[in-house]
Scaffold this motif. Structure first.
Motif, PDB file in Angstrom:
ATOM      1  N   ALA A  17       0.842  -1.194   0.000  1.00  0.00           N
ATOM      2  CA  ALA A  17       0.000   0.000   0.000  1.00  0.00           C
ATOM      3  C   ALA A  17       0.880   1.247   0.000  1.00  0.00           C
ATOM      4  N   ASN A  18       1.892   1.226   0.868  1.00  0.00           N
ATOM      5  CA  ASN A  18       2.816   2.359   0.908  1.00  0.00           C
ATOM      6  C   ASN A  18       3.559   2.499  -0.418  1.00  0.00           C
ATOM      7  N   GLY A  51       1.257   4.289  -2.925  1.00  0.00           N
ATOM      8  CA  GLY A  51       1.118   5.701  -2.568  1.00  0.00           C
ATOM      9  C   GLY A  51       2.391   6.474  -2.852  1.00  0.00           C
ATOM     10  N   MET A  52       3.524   5.892  -2.491  1.00  0.00           N
ATOM     11  CA  MET A  52       4.798   6.561  -2.758  1.00  0.00           C
ATOM     12  C   MET A  52       5.016   6.763  -4.252  1.00  0.00           C
ATOM     13  N   ALA A 100       2.782   7.129  -6.513  1.00  0.00           N
ATOM     14  CA  ALA A 100       1.925   8.240  -6.946  1.00  0.00           C
ATOM     15  C   ALA A 100       2.590   9.571  -6.607  1.00  0.00           C
ATOM     16  N   GLY A 101       3.125   9.675  -5.390  1.00  0.00           N
ATOM     17  CA  GLY A 101       3.775  10.918  -4.972  1.00  0.00           C
ATOM     18  C   GLY A 101       5.034  11.213  -5.769  1.00  0.00           C
ATOM     19  N   ASP A 159      -7.720  -0.033  -3.585  1.00  0.00           N
ATOM     20  CA  ASP A 159      -8.163   1.326  -3.255  1.00  0.00           C
ATOM     21  C   ASP A 159      -7.028   2.341  -3.393  1.00  0.00           C
ATOM     22  N   GLN A 160      -5.812   1.918  -3.064  1.00  0.00           N
ATOM     23  CA  GLN A 160      -4.667   2.824  -3.243  1.00  0.00           C
ATOM     24  C   GLN A 160      -4.470   3.136  -4.726  1.00  0.00           C
ATOM     25  N   GLN A 206      -7.593   5.473  -5.889  1.00  0.00           N
ATOM     26  CA  GLN A 206      -7.615   6.893  -5.494  1.00  0.00           C
ATOM     27  C   GLN A 206      -6.311   7.629  -5.819  1.00  0.00           C
ATOM     28  N   SER A 207      -5.178   7.041  -5.401  1.00  0.00           N
ATOM     29  CA  SER A 207      -3.910   7.786  -5.502  1.00  0.00           C
ATOM     30  C   SER A 207      -3.299   7.711  -6.898  1.00  0.00           C
ATOM     31  N   TYR A 248      -7.559   7.714 -10.177  1.00  0.00           N
ATOM     32  CA  TYR A 248      -8.397   8.918 -10.063  1.00  0.00           C
ATOM     33  C   TYR A 248      -7.529  10.179 -10.059  1.00  0.00           C
ATOM     34  N   SER A 249      -6.329  10.058  -9.477  1.00  0.00           N
ATOM     35  CA  SER A 249      -5.429  11.204  -9.445  1.00  0.00           C
ATOM     36  C   SER A 249      -4.648  11.366 -10.752  1.00  0.00           C
ATOM     37  N   LYS A 289      -2.115   9.699 -12.104  1.00  0.00           N
ATOM     38  CA  LYS A 289      -0.661   9.697 -11.944  1.00  0.00           C
ATOM     39  C   LYS A 289       0.025   8.713 -12.894  1.00  0.00           C
TER      40      LYS A 289
END
Lengths: 281, 317
Positions: free
Chosen positions: B62-63, B66-67, B69-70, B93-94, B97-98, B101-102, B104
């Protein structure tokens, strides 16, 4: 030195914006928004270095990521009043075809937003990624993030917290909004968070506290202190105690206004406690 | 009939690893993240050559998502690596959304997909990932068939601006597509011209489809074989054109028949040119332990199954 009176006026206007946004569409999250008004005001009006000429890549500027996206009303108000988009657009909050979605998104191209958030627990990972890219780009600016306390119940946070310390990501300042409330009640009753300071420290973070996150001077000083602690091999965490619903007496000290809008009468009462300063949209 | 030669069996995941190695040299914005499976994903070379651009996140998918995406914020092109099961279902879900939907520019690269993962069994053999990923708006979904195609795809997706799911596998399989191929996202590759039946295959089933076409030819049946490496966006024109010519279709994939390539083809044909279709796929079931060949046979995912499905669908014309 910051002009505290001006910043307090700014925060008061933001509170009016929060109440008016959620009242108009009879939905949204005023409680956490009101509690974090000083934080957003301090961050965008005093602490962060950023360009309002928005660029997604954000090179050469500080970045902010909101993880608990439901407090979008305060985020939208501060972004608008900091110059990212017209203040009048707050009128479109949660309406069809609006860039101001219920929860923040990049999907509608609203300047200032760099990630969608709302499904909780994802923001710290995203902030870490952005912080790592800043290091790769030799960009010395800081990445800020905000998280709800209840949100820390999501396990992904602890993956991120472990990663950040283990990899010495020391260009990030993650603030936890300690208001002690979540939808079903107090965090203590729903799922106790325990000693967060000890937990973050055990994971290897540099932890500091802001005792009153609704005192603008304390928030500014805390954020500046946190900034001075970056670049020293540890990620920085601020445990910031706030009062949910702060500034509207009947919304304070309860989880009841987490996700509920005021009616006409309640709006008037809330607005009377926060007189117009910068001008309503 | 054209003969496709296996130039030496290799695993598709090595195609990914070698493609990533090349990207490391040619594109300084490419970064790689891995969740404790560096060797399995063949990311060792990239890690050795570019330690500053390689991020070991530990067993924390999950991290990792997210990372990734960032990391796009500031211009990096992150390639994440783990098994397909942990790359999709565990972090849906990660990704939703990240990443999706974002909007990236993250490349989710997934190995050990399907039953050919083998002996580890059903906990690790995802057969639902194509469905999960193709349902996400804006997500490009690719399932490559051999080493050469996987390497070409890995390099190609770095040039595509937007989220991509790239699926490949564990076992050594025939390497038969050209080494110098140009990989075009969303463009079907026709392997055989035919007139009686269209076989549309993806991933490890493409080689099986080639074998099936040879066998069908010996039985006097002319099969058209299409390699669909991109499930989304789907090359609808290639599918409709072929279905109009042959009048019947077999789809073949190492995936559940719910949500996979077959359903995408069926929807395309239902909307444009309704055509009898048979599905070579797993039928709403989990996998189990066994060798890849045993599992492909037991779950009806090989040339023999494609031949049988072709003969069946011919009777439905």
């Amino acid at each position: 030195m910051p002009n505290i009176n001006e910043l307090q006026d700014f925060a008061t206007q933001v509170r009016r914006d929060i109440l008016r946004q959620v009242h108009k569409v009879n939905s949204g999250h005023p409680g956490g928004s009101l509690g974090c008004t000083e934080f957003f005001t301090a961050l965008y009006q005093e602490v962060m270095e950023y360009n309002t000429n928005f660029d997604m890549d954000g090179k050469g500027e500080d970045l902010f990521f909101l993880s608990n996206g439901h407090i979008s009303p305060v985020y939208y108000s501060v972004l608008a009043r900091s110059g990212y988009f017209p203040v009048e657009e707050l009128n479109t909050f949660r309406l069809i075809d609006s860039r101001l979605q219920g929860h923040p998104t990049t999907h509608e191209g609203l300047p200032g937003i760099r990630i969608a958030s709302g499904s909780l627990g994802q923001g710290m990972s995203v902030a870490l990624g952005a912080a790592q890219t800043k290091k790769l780009n030799n960009d010395k600016h800081i990445v800020y993030s905000l998280h709800g306390d209840g949100e820390l119940q999501e396990g992904q946070n602890w993956e991120a917290i472990m990663y950040a310390a283990g990899n010495k990501v020391d260009n990030i300042i993650s603030t936890i909004d300690l208001n002690g409330q979540q939808i079903d009640g107090s965090t203590e009753n729903v799922l106790p968070l325990g000693n967060l300071k000890a937990k973050f420290e055990a994971f290897g973070w540099d932890v500091m506290e802001i005792e009153n996150g609704n005192d603008i001077e304390q928030v500014i000083n805390g954020l500046k202190e946190a900034k001075s602690r970056t670049g020293k091999g540890k990620p920085v965490c601020i445990l910031m105690t706030t009062v949910m619903g702060h500034g509207v007496d009947f919304m304070m000290h309860t989880h009841a206004w987490h996700g509920k809008a005021p009616n006409d009468e309640q709006l008037e009462k809330g607005l009377s406690q926060n007189p117009e300063t910068l001008g309503d949209y | 009939m054209k003969e496709y030669k296996n130039t030496g069996s290799k695993d598709t995941r090595s195609g990914f690893g070698d493609g990533l190695t090349e990207l490391g040299k040619t594109n300084e914005n490419v970064v790689a993240l891995c969740a404790d499976l560096t060797g399995s994903l063949k990311m060792d070379d990239f890690k050795a050559n570019h330690p500053e651009r390689f991020f070991q996140v530990g067993i924390a998918e999950a991290n990792m998502i997210g990372m990734a995406a960032g990391m796009t914020i500031g211009g990096k092109i992150p390639f994440t690596g783990t098994f397909a099961n942990f790359a999709t279902g565990r972090v849906y879900d990660q990704i939703r959304q990240s990443v999706a939907y974002s909007g990236k520019n993250v490349k989710i690269c997934a190995s050990h997909a399907g039953v050919t993962l083998g002996e580890d069994g059903a906990t690790h053999q995802i057969l639902e990932d194509l469905g999960l990923m193709k349902m996400l708006p804006g997500m490009t979904v690719i399932n490559t068939c051999d080493y050469n195609q996987t390497k070409a795809a890995t390099i190609a997706i770095a040039e595509h601006d937007g989220p991509v799911y790239l699926r490949f596998g564990r076992p050594k399989v025939a390497n038969f597509t050209p080494e110098d191929q140009k990989f075009e996202i969303g463009k079907a590759v026709k392997l055989y011209e035919g007139t009686d039946v269209t076989i549309i295959a993806t991933g490890h089933l493409v080689w099986e489809a080639v074998q099936a076409a040879v066998e069908l030819n010996e039985k006097g049946i002319s099969a058209e074989v299409i390699n669909i490496h991109t499930i989304k966006p789907l090359d609808e024109e290639a599918i409709i054109t072929s279905a109009k010519k042959t009048g019947c279709v077999v789809t073949a994939e190492e995936h559940n028949f719910l949500g996979g390539l077959g359903e995408s083809v069926a929807r395309t044909l239902a909307e444009n040119h309704p055509t009898p279709q048979e599905f070579v796929a797993t039928k709403d079931t989990f996998g189990e332990s066994g060798t890849p060949a045993q599992l492909m046979d037991k779950y009806g995912l090989n040339a023999a199954a494609i031949v049988k499905a072709s003969e069946k669908v011919l009777k439905r014309k």
